[in-house]
Design a protein around this motif. Structure first.
Motif, mmCIF file in Angstrom:
data_model
loop_
_atom_site.group_PDB
_atom_site.id
_atom_site.type_symbol
_atom_site.label_atom_id
_atom_site.label_comp_id
_atom_site.label_asym_id
_atom_site.label_seq_id
_atom_site.Cartn_x
_atom_site.Cartn_y
_atom_site.Cartn_z
ATOM 1 N N VAL A 132 -13.572 10.418 11.897
ATOM 2 C CA VAL A 132 -13.089 10.353 10.526
ATOM 3 C C VAL A 132 -12.085 9.216 10.412
ATOM 4 O O VAL A 132 -11.209 9.051 11.264
ATOM 5 C CB VAL A 132 -12.422 11.685 10.113
ATOM 6 N N ASP A 133 -12.216 8.451 9.350
ATOM 7 C CA ASP A 133 -11.302 7.340 9.110
ATOM 8 C C ASP A 133 -9.992 7.877 8.545
ATOM 9 O O ASP A 133 -9.963 8.439 7.448
ATOM 10 C CB ASP A 133 -11.926 6.348 8.125
ATOM 11 N N VAL A 134 -8.920 7.766 9.320
ATOM 12 C CA VAL A 134 -7.608 8.252 8.899
ATOM 13 C C VAL A 134 -6.664 7.065 8.738
ATOM 14 O O VAL A 134 -6.541 6.244 9.644
ATOM 15 C CB VAL A 134 -7.027 9.246 9.929
ATOM 16 N N ILE A 135 -6.026 6.977 7.594
ATOM 17 C CA ILE A 135 -5.086 5.897 7.335
ATOM 18 C C ILE A 135 -3.683 6.351 7.695
ATOM 19 O O ILE A 135 -3.206 7.376 7.210
ATOM 20 C CB ILE A 135 -5.131 5.449 5.860
ATOM 21 N N ASP A 136 -3.027 5.580 8.552
ATOM 22 C CA ASP A 136 -1.630 5.824 8.903
ATOM 23 C C ASP A 136 -0.765 4.956 7.996
ATOM 24 O O ASP A 136 -0.817 3.730 8.060
ATOM 25 C CB ASP A 136 -1.404 5.475 10.374
ATOM 26 N N PHE A 137 -0.001 5.602 7.140
ATOM 27 C CA PHE A 137 0.797 4.862 6.161
ATOM 28 C C PHE A 137 2.165 4.456 6.685
ATOM 29 O O PHE A 137 2.939 3.834 5.961
ATOM 30 C CB PHE A 137 0.969 5.705 4.887
ATOM 31 N N THR A 138 2.488 4.810 7.913
ATOM 32 C CA THR A 138 3.756 4.364 8.483
ATOM 33 C C THR A 138 3.587 2.951 9.021
ATOM 34 O O THR A 138 2.487 2.506 9.336
ATOM 35 C CB THR A 138 4.216 5.290 9.619
ATOM 36 N N GLY A 139 4.689 2.236 9.146
ATOM 37 C CA GLY A 139 4.618 0.881 9.681
ATOM 38 C C GLY A 139 4.059 -0.119 8.690
ATOM 39 O O GLY A 139 4.242 0.007 7.479
ATOM 40 N N ASP A 140 3.369 -1.122 9.206
ATOM 41 C CA ASP A 140 2.847 -2.200 8.369
ATOM 42 C C ASP A 140 1.847 -1.661 7.351
ATOM 43 O O ASP A 140 1.022 -0.813 7.663
ATOM 44 C CB ASP A 140 2.161 -3.271 9.226
ATOM 45 N N MET A 141 1.917 -2.186 6.132
ATOM 46 C CA MET A 141 1.033 -1.743 5.050
ATOM 47 C C MET A 141 0.169 -2.901 4.576
ATOM 48 O O MET A 141 0.674 -3.950 4.191
ATOM 49 C CB MET A 141 1.851 -1.201 3.878
ATOM 50 N N THR A 142 -1.136 -2.700 4.618
ATOM 51 C CA THR A 142 -2.073 -3.664 4.058
ATOM 52 C C THR A 142 -2.274 -3.359 2.579
ATOM 53 O O THR A 142 -1.796 -2.339 2.060
ATOM 54 C CB THR A 142 -3.419 -3.582 4.788
ATOM 55 N N ASP A 143 -3.013 -4.240 1.901
ATOM 56 C CA ASP A 143 -3.322 -3.985 0.496
ATOM 57 C C ASP A 143 -4.074 -2.667 0.333
ATOM 58 O O ASP A 143 -3.807 -1.888 -0.595
ATOM 59 C CB ASP A 143 -4.159 -5.132 -0.074
ATOM 60 N N LYS A 144 -5.034 -2.410 1.232
ATOM 61 C CA LYS A 144 -5.817 -1.178 1.150
ATOM 62 C C LYS A 144 -4.932 0.049 1.307
ATOM 63 O O LYS A 144 -5.034 1.025 0.544
ATOM 64 C CB LYS A 144 -6.914 -1.174 2.223
ATOM 65 N N LYS A 145 -4.025 0.007 2.304
ATOM 66 C CA LYS A 145 -3.129 1.136 2.514
ATOM 67 C C LYS A 145 -2.222 1.353 1.308
ATOM 68 O O LYS A 145 -1.981 2.489 0.883
ATOM 69 C CB LYS A 145 -2.277 0.912 3.758
ATOM 70 N N ALA A 146 -1.715 0.266 0.759
ATOM 71 C CA ALA A 146 -0.820 0.371 -0.393
ATOM 72 C C ALA A 146 -1.531 0.990 -1.593
ATOM 73 O O ALA A 146 -0.971 1.825 -2.308
ATOM 74 C CB ALA A 146 -0.275 -1.007 -0.754
ATOM 75 N N ASP A 147 -2.762 0.580 -1.817
ATOM 76 C CA ASP A 147 -3.532 1.141 -2.923
ATOM 77 C C ASP A 147 -3.790 2.638 -2.709
ATOM 78 O O ASP A 147 -3.685 3.435 -3.650
ATOM 79 C CB ASP A 147 -4.870 0.411 -3.077
ATOM 80 N N GLU A 148 -4.137 3.014 -1.474
ATOM 81 C CA GLU A 148 -4.401 4.420 -1.187
ATOM 82 C C GLU A 148 -3.132 5.262 -1.326
ATOM 83 O O GLU A 148 -3.173 6.395 -1.806
ATOM 84 C CB GLU A 148 -4.983 4.574 0.224
ATOM 85 N N TRP A 149 -2.009 4.708 -0.900
ATOM 86 C CA TRP A 149 -0.737 5.427 -1.040
ATOM 87 C C TRP A 149 -0.436 5.683 -2.515
ATOM 88 O O TRP A 149 -0.030 6.793 -2.895
ATOM 89 C CB TRP A 149 0.396 4.648 -0.391
ATOM 90 N N ALA A 150 -0.634 4.674 -3.341
ATOM 91 C CA ALA A 150 -0.401 4.834 -4.776
ATOM 92 C C ALA A 150 -1.317 5.911 -5.358
ATOM 93 O O ALA A 150 -0.904 6.699 -6.231
ATOM 94 C CB ALA A 150 -0.617 3.504 -5.491
ATOM 95 N N LYS A 151 -2.561 5.993 -4.859
ATOM 96 C CA LYS A 151 -3.487 7.022 -5.342
ATOM 97 C C LYS A 151 -3.023 8.419 -4.940
ATOM 98 O O LYS A 151 -3.184 9.383 -5.698
ATOM 99 C CB LYS A 151 -4.896 6.756 -4.793
ATOM 100 N N ILE A 152 -2.466 8.532 -3.746
ATOM 101 C CA ILE A 152 -1.974 9.829 -3.286
ATOM 102 C C ILE A 152 -0.801 10.290 -4.146
ATOM 103 O O ILE A 152 -0.732 11.454 -4.557
ATOM 104 C CB ILE A 152 -1.579 9.759 -1.797
ATOM 105 N N VAL A 153 0.128 9.375 -4.429
ATOM 106 C CA VAL A 153 1.257 9.716 -5.300
ATOM 107 C C VAL A 153 0.744 10.143 -6.673
ATOM 108 O O VAL A 153 1.208 11.135 -7.252
ATOM 109 C CB VAL A 153 2.233 8.533 -5.417
ATOM 110 N N ALA A 154 -0.236 9.404 -7.199
ATOM 111 C CA ALA A 154 -0.821 9.758 -8.500
ATOM 112 C C ALA A 154 -1.503 11.120 -8.442
ATOM 113 O O ALA A 154 -1.457 11.895 -9.410
ATOM 114 C CB ALA A 154 -1.823 8.686 -8.924
ATOM 115 N N GLY A 155 -2.133 11.432 -7.293
ATOM 116 C CA GLY A 155 -2.774 12.730 -7.138
ATOM 117 C C GLY A 155 -1.771 13.870 -7.194
ATOM 118 O O GLY A 155 -2.011 14.903 -7.836
ATOM 119 N N PHE A 156 -0.643 13.698 -6.522
ATOM 120 C CA PHE A 156 0.409 14.711 -6.594
ATOM 121 C C PHE A 156 0.920 14.846 -8.025
ATOM 122 O O PHE A 156 1.137 15.969 -8.516
ATOM 123 C CB PHE A 156 1.562 14.356 -5.660
ATOM 124 N N ALA A 157 1.124 13.718 -8.698
ATOM 125 C CA ALA A 157 1.631 13.749 -10.072
ATOM 126 C C ALA A 157 0.701 14.530 -10.987
ATOM 127 O O ALA A 157 1.144 15.272 -11.866
ATOM 128 C CB ALA A 157 1.824 12.323 -10.592
#
Length: 382
Positions: free
Chosen positions: A263-288
């Motif tokens: 399974v593809d798991v994204i680790d959001f700690t440390g360096d952030m790529t554009d893809k990681k940043a976009d996914e993080w924003a989606k997670i925050v939006a999901g919680f909201a």
């Protein structure tokens, strides 16, 4: 028959009916380690929380409002599951393995969910079980009511033995066994029972605990291979950093490793790529979108996504904890018009020790929107 003089009428009757439908009694057993409680929590027939509109909330009596607020907090703590990219990929890999295993006689495929801590792996496993139980009920209506147990969830016990794992599976199914039963005895009992109850999914969580485990005569990995051979379904192995675990090393471990889809798991700690940043924003939006609050919007919380990444160290578990702490504080204030999560309130939320002490790979916040002009997170000096 005369009307019950104690029965509510008018607006009171309407709001009481809403509460009756929305917030059932708290289950005595919230454990995921027994079929009845797992099905009550994740099965398609479970009591689901539903948010009521503001006029209905305002019309509630004080005691009913307190009960509904308790239901809101209970939902956030246990029933609220955010669909992340990890959840979606886990479901996809399971579907693929499930279809392949239907026609396989031996060497069945499994799914490996390996991730760092606080990346939502256990939550993803529960989301998979929720998905499969709903699909199973659609495919076989009424089967669970007649005794089918489509899915099993087991967290590896502290004993770190395969015998302990088999005992937990037996206990999940309410099968009687003796402590003196050997691994062979337990395996034979499960081999006879699992097809009868139509189990097709077993989730083994915290599997890293078996990394150094050994049975009397052979490594734990061989016992897991035996389980995959006689179990006519799909096993999900979930744990911390499994790809480098001793469990998957040497000849035996490599055999198991070749049988699983990753399974593809994204680790959001440390360096952030554009893809990681976009996914993080989606997670925050999901919680909201899921937080049961009356005055918090996706736009308001989304504006804090980059700061939340810094504040939580990029840990999904910490993100959930601080958002739930803030939301619960607002709910307990009983001022629905002021249920707005702000940065100031989030700063007062309780974080885990690693986030509090800064012992994460977190870096100063950087913009998470505008992929074309976004600078990378994690560059020194940013």
């Amino acid at each position: 028959m005369p009307d019950d003089p104690a029965a509510p009428s008018g607006a009171d009757a309407a709001t009481s009916d809403i509460l009756h439908r929305l917030s059932g009694p708290i289950e005595d057993d919230k454990s995921l380690m027994r079929w009845e409680s797992l099905n009550n929590l994740l099965g398609p027939s479970r009591k689901r929380f539903r948010m009521i509109d503001r006029p209905s909330y305002d019309a509630l009596k004080r005691e009913d409002r307190m009960a509904f607020n308790q239901a809101r907090i209970r939902y956030m703590a246990g029933g609220m599951i955010i669909t992340t990219c990890t959840v979606l990929d886990l479901i996809e890999q399971f579907r693929k393995a499930h279809m392949m295993n239907d026609g396989s006689l031996i060497g069945r495929r499994g799914v490996l969910l390996s991730s760092p801590a606080s990346t939502g792996k256990s939550t993803a496993c529960l989301a998979l079980i929720e998905y499969y139980l709903a699909r199973y009920e659609t495919d076989y209506p009424g089967a669970t009511a007649e005794g089918a147990v489509p899915a099993i969830y087991v967290s590896i016990p502290a004993t770190r033995t395969v015998k302990g794992v088999l005992q937990r599976i037996a206990r999940f199914l309410a099968l009687p066994f003796k402590n003196s039963d050997t691994e062979t005895d337990l395996a034979a009992m499960l081999q006879a029972t699992l097809p009868v109850v139509s189990t097709k999914l077993i989730v083994l969580d915290e599997i890293q605990m078996l990394g150094n485990a050994a049975s009397i005569s052979r490594p734990a990995v061989n016992n897991l291979k035996d389980l995959t051979n006689y179990f006519e379904g799909t096993i999900v192995y979930s744990g911390l950093d499994l790809k480098d675990s001793e469990l998957l090393q040497n000849d035996e471990g490599l055999q198991l490793k070749r049988r699983v889809f990753n399974v593809d798991v994204i680790d959001f700690t440390g360096d952030m790529t554009d893809k990681k940043a976009d996914e993080w924003a989606k997670i925050v939006a999901g919680f909201a979108a899921e937080l049961p609050l009356y005055a918090t919007s996706g736009e308001l919380l989304g504006a804090e996504a980059e700061w939340l990444h810094w504040f939580t160290g990029g840990n999904i578990g910490t993100l959930k904890a601080v958002l739930l702490d803030a939301a619960a504080s607002l709910i307990l204030e009983d001022k629905p018009g002021q249920e707005t999560i702000t940065r100031g309130l989030l700063e007062l939320s309780v974080r885990d020790y690693a986030a509090e002490t800064g012992k994460t790979n977190a870096v100063p916040a950087a913009p998470l929107q505008g992929a074309g002009s976004r600078r990378r997170l994690g560059h020194a000096g940013n």
